[in-house]
Design a protein around this motif. Structure first.
Motif, PDB file in Angstrom:
ATOM      1  N   PHE A  26     -68.310 -18.798 -19.192  1.00  0.00           N
ATOM      2  CA  PHE A  26     -69.615 -18.281 -19.581  1.00  0.00           C
ATOM      3  C   PHE A  26     -69.593 -16.765 -19.767  1.00  0.00           C
ATOM      4  O   PHE A  26     -68.738 -16.064 -19.241  1.00  0.00           O
ATOM      5  N   ASN A  27     -70.547 -16.292 -20.531  1.00  0.00           N
ATOM      6  CA  ASN A  27     -70.940 -14.893 -20.596  1.00  0.00           C
ATOM      7  C   ASN A  27     -72.417 -14.891 -20.231  1.00  0.00           C
ATOM      8  O   ASN A  27     -73.148 -15.814 -20.577  1.00  0.00           O
ATOM      9  N   CYS A  28     -72.854 -13.854 -19.541  1.00  0.00           N
ATOM     10  CA  CYS A  28     -74.235 -13.836 -19.082  1.00  0.00           C
ATOM     11  C   CYS A  28     -74.812 -12.432 -19.204  1.00  0.00           C
ATOM     12  O   CYS A  28     -74.130 -11.451 -18.918  1.00  0.00           O
ATOM     13  N   ALA A  29     -76.070 -12.354 -19.626  1.00  0.00           N
ATOM     14  CA  ALA A  29     -76.776 -11.075 -19.732  1.00  0.00           C
ATOM     15  C   ALA A  29     -78.009 -11.125 -18.846  1.00  0.00           C
ATOM     16  O   ALA A  29     -78.663 -12.161 -18.718  1.00  0.00           O
ATOM     17  N   TYR A  30     -78.313  -9.973 -18.238  1.00  0.00           N
ATOM     18  CA  TYR A  30     -79.486  -9.843 -17.374  1.00  0.00           C
ATOM     19  C   TYR A  30     -80.219  -8.560 -17.753  1.00  0.00           C
ATOM     20  O   TYR A  30     -79.637  -7.475 -17.726  1.00  0.00           O
ATOM     21  N   SER A  38     -77.457  -5.705 -18.025  1.00  0.00           N
ATOM     22  CA  SER A  38     -76.150  -5.979 -17.435  1.00  0.00           C
ATOM     23  C   SER A  38     -75.574  -7.200 -18.123  1.00  0.00           C
ATOM     24  O   SER A  38     -76.256  -8.212 -18.285  1.00  0.00           O
ATOM     25  N   VAL A  39     -74.306  -7.099 -18.553  1.00  0.00           N
ATOM     26  CA  VAL A  39     -73.642  -8.193 -19.259  1.00  0.00           C
ATOM     27  C   VAL A  39     -72.315  -8.465 -18.559  1.00  0.00           C
ATOM     28  O   VAL A  39     -71.536  -7.541 -18.290  1.00  0.00           O
ATOM     29  N   TYR A  40     -72.057  -9.746 -18.261  1.00  0.00           N
ATOM     30  CA  TYR A  40     -70.870 -10.137 -17.504  1.00  0.00           C
ATOM     31  C   TYR A  40     -70.073 -11.200 -18.261  1.00  0.00           C
ATOM     32  O   TYR A  40     -70.652 -12.127 -18.821  1.00  0.00           O
ATOM     33  N   ARG A  41     -68.762 -11.047 -18.248  1.00  0.00           N
ATOM     34  CA  ARG A  41     -67.851 -12.064 -18.793  1.00  0.00           C
ATOM     35  C   ARG A  41     -67.134 -12.714 -17.620  1.00  0.00           C
ATOM     36  O   ARG A  41     -66.577 -12.029 -16.759  1.00  0.00           O
ATOM     37  N   ASP A  42     -67.134 -14.040 -17.570  1.00  0.00           N
ATOM     38  CA  ASP A  42     -66.538 -14.712 -16.411  1.00  0.00           C
ATOM     39  C   ASP A  42     -65.047 -14.403 -16.292  1.00  0.00           C
ATOM     40  O   ASP A  42     -64.400 -13.991 -17.247  1.00  0.00           O
ATOM     41  N   ARG A  43     -64.508 -14.585 -15.106  1.00  0.00           N
ATOM     42  CA  ARG A  43     -63.130 -14.163 -14.824  1.00  0.00           C
ATOM     43  C   ARG A  43     -62.066 -14.975 -15.547  1.00  0.00           C
ATOM     44  O   ARG A  43     -60.920 -14.567 -15.631  1.00  0.00           O
ATOM     45  N   HIS A  44     -62.419 -16.144 -16.082  1.00  0.00           N
ATOM     46  CA  HIS A  44     -61.444 -16.944 -16.812  1.00  0.00           C
ATOM     47  C   HIS A  44     -61.267 -16.444 -18.248  1.00  0.00           C
ATOM     48  O   HIS A  44     -60.203 -16.593 -18.829  1.00  0.00           O
ATOM     49  N   ILE A  75     -64.990  -1.144 -31.721  1.00  0.00           N
ATOM     50  CA  ILE A  75     -65.409  -2.320 -30.957  1.00  0.00           C
ATOM     51  C   ILE A  75     -64.528  -2.442 -29.718  1.00  0.00           C
ATOM     52  O   ILE A  75     -63.307  -2.340 -29.786  1.00  0.00           O
ATOM     53  N   LYS A  76     -65.192  -2.672 -28.582  1.00  0.00           N
ATOM     54  CA  LYS A  76     -64.478  -2.793 -27.311  1.00  0.00           C
ATOM     55  C   LYS A  76     -64.573  -4.224 -26.805  1.00  0.00           C
ATOM     56  O   LYS A  76     -65.536  -4.928 -27.077  1.00  0.00           O
ATOM     57  N   VAL A  77     -63.560  -4.620 -26.055  1.00  0.00           N
ATOM     58  CA  VAL A  77     -63.516  -5.959 -25.471  1.00  0.00           C
ATOM     59  C   VAL A  77     -63.997  -5.877 -24.023  1.00  0.00           C
ATOM     60  O   VAL A  77     -63.565  -5.006 -23.273  1.00  0.00           O
ATOM     61  N   VAL A  78     -64.903  -6.775 -23.653  1.00  0.00           N
ATOM     62  CA  VAL A  78     -65.260  -6.914 -22.257  1.00  0.00           C
ATOM     63  C   VAL A  78     -64.175  -7.790 -21.642  1.00  0.00           C
ATOM     64  O   VAL A  78     -63.954  -8.920 -22.085  1.00  0.00           O
ATOM     65  N   LYS A  79     -63.470  -7.258 -20.651  1.00  0.00           N
ATOM     66  CA  LYS A  79     -62.362  -7.992 -20.040  1.00  0.00           C
ATOM     67  C   LYS A  79     -62.891  -9.133 -19.168  1.00  0.00           C
ATOM     68  O   LYS A  79     -64.011  -9.044 -18.649  1.00  0.00           O
ATOM     69  N   PRO A  80     -62.110 -10.178 -18.990  1.00  0.00           N
ATOM     70  CA  PRO A  80     -62.519 -11.232 -18.067  1.00  0.00           C
ATOM     71  C   PRO A  80     -62.808 -10.647 -16.681  1.00  0.00           C
ATOM     72  O   PRO A  80     -62.043  -9.823 -16.178  1.00  0.00           O
ATOM     73  N   GLY A  81     -63.939 -11.035 -16.100  1.00  0.00           N
ATOM     74  CA  GLY A  81     -64.336 -10.541 -14.787  1.00  0.00           C
ATOM     75  C   GLY A  81     -64.991  -9.171 -14.806  1.00  0.00           C
ATOM     76  O   GLY A  81     -65.268  -8.598 -13.762  1.00  0.00           O
ATOM     77  N   LYS A  94     -71.812   1.742 -17.996  1.00  0.00           N
ATOM     78  CA  LYS A  94     -70.887   1.723 -16.867  1.00  0.00           C
ATOM     79  C   LYS A  94     -70.156   0.388 -16.814  1.00  0.00           C
ATOM     80  O   LYS A  94     -70.758  -0.668 -16.980  1.00  0.00           O
ATOM     81  N   SER A  95     -68.855   0.451 -16.561  1.00  0.00           N
ATOM     82  CA  SER A  95     -68.024  -0.750 -16.471  1.00  0.00           C
ATOM     83  C   SER A  95     -67.542  -0.930 -15.037  1.00  0.00           C
ATOM     84  O   SER A  95     -67.115   0.032 -14.398  1.00  0.00           O
ATOM     85  N   THR A  96     -67.609  -2.155 -14.544  1.00  0.00           N
ATOM     86  CA  THR A  96     -67.133  -2.485 -13.195  1.00  0.00           C
ATOM     87  C   THR A  96     -66.331  -3.780 -13.281  1.00  0.00           C
ATOM     88  O   THR A  96     -66.826  -4.773 -13.821  1.00  0.00           O
ATOM     89  N   GLN A  97     -65.115  -3.768 -12.765  1.00  0.00           N
ATOM     90  CA  GLN A  97     -64.297  -4.971 -12.727  1.00  0.00           C
ATOM     91  C   GLN A  97     -64.619  -5.726 -11.445  1.00  0.00           C
ATOM     92  O   GLN A  97     -64.208  -5.316 -10.361  1.00  0.00           O
ATOM     93  N   LEU A  98     -65.382  -6.819 -11.547  1.00  0.00           N
ATOM     94  CA  LEU A  98     -65.804  -7.576 -10.368  1.00  0.00           C
ATOM     95  C   LEU A  98     -64.729  -8.523  -9.864  1.00  0.00           C
ATOM     96  O   LEU A  98     -64.606  -8.745  -8.659  1.00  0.00           O
ATOM     97  N   PHE A  99     -63.981  -9.111 -10.772  1.00  0.00           N
ATOM     98  CA  PHE A  99     -62.926 -10.061 -10.425  1.00  0.00           C
ATOM     99  C   PHE A  99     -61.695  -9.765 -11.276  1.00  0.00           C
ATOM    100  O   PHE A  99     -61.819  -9.306 -12.396  1.00  0.00           O
ATOM    101  N   THR A 100     -60.527 -10.076 -10.743  1.00  0.00           N
ATOM    102  CA  THR A 100     -59.314  -9.972 -11.550  1.00  0.00           C
ATOM    103  C   THR A 100     -59.259 -11.202 -12.448  1.00  0.00           C
ATOM    104  O   THR A 100     -59.638 -12.307 -12.029  1.00  0.00           O
ATOM    105  N   PRO A 101     -58.812 -11.028 -13.685  1.00  0.00           N
ATOM    106  CA  PRO A 101     -58.734 -12.171 -14.600  1.00  0.00           C
ATOM    107  C   PRO A 101     -57.800 -13.249 -14.061  1.00  0.00           C
ATOM    108  O   PRO A 101     -56.817 -12.964 -13.386  1.00  0.00           O
ATOM    109  N   GLN A 102     -58.146 -14.499 -14.355  1.00  0.00           N
ATOM    110  CA  GLN A 102     -57.298 -15.620 -13.920  1.00  0.00           C
ATOM    111  C   GLN A 102     -56.755 -16.359 -15.112  1.00  0.00           C
ATOM    112  O   GLN A 102     -57.348 -16.519 -16.092  1.00  0.00           O
TER     113      GLN A 102
END
Length: 102
Positions: A26-30, A38-44, A75-81, A94-102
């Motif tokens: 999933f990708n999710c925006a809040y 805030s926009v998040y890309r899942d760690r997978h 254009i920039k890529v939002v990394k997994p996690g 602001k960018s924050t890496q919440l999880f390491t990609p799996q």
């Protein structure tokens, strides 16, 4: 500044909990009541997510780069996690890496 830092911590906790709870890709925006995005890309990272910051300071997100090409080539890529937070006045991205990609 303290309130903004607390808000960032709360958003990070929200997406960390979501990642632990949701099973799947999933990708999710809040968008909060004050206009912060805030926009998040899942760690997978199965689903692509890209963004661009235009010369006039607007930020656009899309899963396909073709949708963003009309706004420029940087254009920039939002990394997994990765969590991207856009402040309501568009002065801070602001960018924050919440999880390491799996």
């Amino acid at each position: 500044i303290l309130r903004e830092n607390q808000l960032m911590l709360d958003i990070c906790d929200l997406f960390r909990q979501m990642q632990r709870t949701v099973d799947g890709a999933f990708n999710c925006a809040y968008l909060d009541a004050e206009g912060n995005l805030s926009v998040y890309r899942d760690r997978h990272g199965f689903r692509p997510l890209h963004y661009i910051i235009t010369d006039d300071g607007f930020v656009f997100f899309a899963s396909e780069t073709n949708a963003l090409l009309r706004y420029g080539k940087n254009i920039k890529v939002v990394k997994p996690g990765e969590l991207i937070c856009v402040h309501k006045n568009l002065k801070q991205v602001k960018s924050t890496q919440l999880f390491t990609p799996q």
